[in-house]
Write an enzyme that holds these catalytic residues in place. Structure first.
Site, PDB file in Angstrom:
ATOM      1  N   ASP A   1       0.856  -1.183   0.000  1.00 35.61           N
ATOM      2  CA  ASP A   1       0.000   0.000   0.000  1.00 35.61           C
ATOM      3  C   ASP A   1       0.893   1.234   0.000  1.00 35.61           C
ATOM      4  OD1 ASP A   1      -2.139   1.700   0.159  1.00 35.61           O
ATOM      5  OD2 ASP A   1      -2.785   1.094   2.162  1.00 35.61           O
TER       6      ASP A   1
ATOM      7  N   ASP B   1      -2.963   2.491  -5.953  1.00 39.24           N
ATOM      8  CA  ASP B   1      -1.935   2.564  -4.914  1.00 39.24           C
ATOM      9  C   ASP B   1      -1.827   1.326  -4.029  1.00 39.24           C
ATOM     10  OD1 ASP B   1      -4.382   3.001  -3.715  1.00 39.24           O
ATOM     11  OD2 ASP B   1      -3.659   4.547  -2.346  1.00 39.24           O
ATOM     12  N   GLU B   2      -2.512   0.236  -4.357  1.00 40.17           N
ATOM     13  CA  GLU B   2      -2.381  -0.962  -3.523  1.00 40.17           C
ATOM     14  C   GLU B   2      -2.655  -2.216  -4.339  1.00 40.17           C
ATOM     15  OE1 GLU B   2      -5.360  -1.571  -0.452  1.00 40.17           O
ATOM     16  OE2 GLU B   2      -6.652  -0.068  -1.381  1.00 40.17           O
TER      17      GLU B   2
END
Length: 362
Positions: free
Chosen positions: A16, A110-111
């Site tokens: 993350d 983003d993850e």
């Protein structure tokens, strides 16, 4: 642990990026470094899409109305989002993941989940893989990432939050069940505010309380989510990391602490949901042709409004325009809105190099 003995122990990493949008902006603009910034919104209107850690010290967070954020942090600097840049950085990170495993399941820009049980580097220790990946991300992008390592997706996701920012944590098969038992249910990934509120009404405050409930009880009260809750209460989550997965739909919804009564607050409340579902599509190179707006009123009645367009949406602004068209006829209201949701369906894989579609004439 007998319940897990029939399932081989996997090595799952959840990576993350830390305050991703805000960190990219601070990286690219030295004047913003070490300052409280909010991506999205403005001092007068809108909502915060992402907040830097300097802003989070003032309790500024994503989905917060900009006016509230500015009141909490008078020095807050608002920065317009640059989704093309975020997608480019996300692709750099994805290429790093691919050096270690082909089993990558992005959740957003983003993850992502990575299954490194068998990996391309022949490394046996998942914590060392996570350390290497985070170091490579820092070297290539200049950004920090946190990671969670565990034997299933749920616990890897929970672990990635334990030592943020710029840290990592491990939840082993030995301590997984005890970790879950001590966890408040409103901290569970997959348990939103409305579900947590319902659990509290049923006397379920922690993982231990959830574990005491039978499968039949959970199915009765939570429907198809019942088996999932029954499993994670015991530290069990057999979902696989699925690369190249095209879901039938992707959605997000939010229950508001106070009912909404006007168009502008409703539009602003939808923005974080729009960004969440769009982020998933961007991260997975997926296009959507059907948009559904869900509205639940204060008396718990609800309506949905959908529109299907001929070609997949090509920009977040197209999605915003379409949601605006669906939202407008809802007003004026006869009763307040307690929940809003956005769902994208008719999903299809897009070629990463495809020519962009012309903006839709909505």
């Amino acid at each position: 642990m007998d319940e897990m003995s029939s399932t081989p122990v996997r090595k799952i990493i959840h990576v993350d990026m830390d305050a991703f949008y805000a960190s990219v902006e601070q990286r690219d603009n030295p004047d913003l470094r070490n300052k409280p910034i909010a991506v999205g919104g403005s001092a007068a209107r809108g909502v915060v899409a992402a907040a830097s850690y300097e802003a989070r010290k003032f309790s500024v967070h994503s989905a917060m109305p900009s006016v509230t954020a500015k009141r909490k942090c008078p020095e807050l600097i608002f920065v317009p989002p640059r989704f093309d840049v975020y997608k480019a950085v996300s692709q750099q990170v994805r290429e790093i993941f691919a050096e270690y495993t082909p089993l990558i399941e992005p959740l957003s820009l983003d993850e992502a989940y990575l299954d490194v049980t068998e990996n391309l580097k022949g490394m046996e220790i998942a914590t060392e893989i996570a350390l290497e990946i985070r170091a490579r991300i820092k070297l290539v992008t200049g950004l920090n990432a946190s990671a969670g390592i565990s034997y299933n997706k749920f616990l890897a996701k929970m672990a990635s939050d334990l030592n943020k920012p710029n840290g990592q944590a491990v939840i082993t098969p030995r301590n997984g069940p005890a970790f879950v038992e001590a966890l408040p249910v409103n901290k569970f990934h997959g348990v939103g505010p409305a579900t947590a509120e319902k659990m509290h009404r049923l006397g379920i405050e922690t993982g231990a309380d959830l574990k005491e409930k039978t499968l039949e009880f959970l199915v009765e009260h939570f429907g198809k989510s019942g088996p999932y809750f029954h499993g994670i209460a015991r530290g069990i989550d057999n979902r696989q990391v699925k690369p190249d997965r095209v879901r039938k739909s992707v959605g997000a919804e939010d229950t508001f602490s106070q009912d909404l009564h006007a168009f502008e607050p409703a539009r602003e409340g939808l923005q974080p949901l729009i960004e969440k579902v769009w982020g998933y599509c961007e991260a997975n190179d997926i296009g959507a042709k059907t948009v559904t707006l869900k509205v639940k009123y204060a008396d718990f009645t609800q309506v949905t409004r959908s529109k299907t367009v001929p070609a997949p949406l090509s920009a977040i602004t197209d999605l915003q325009d379409l949601i605006g068209l669906l939202l407008t006829p809802i007003f004026p209201l006869r009763k307040g809105i307690r929940l809003l949701g956005v769902t994208l369906s008719s999903l299809e894989r897009q070629a990463p190099s495809a020519e962009p579609q012309l903006r839709l004439a909505l």
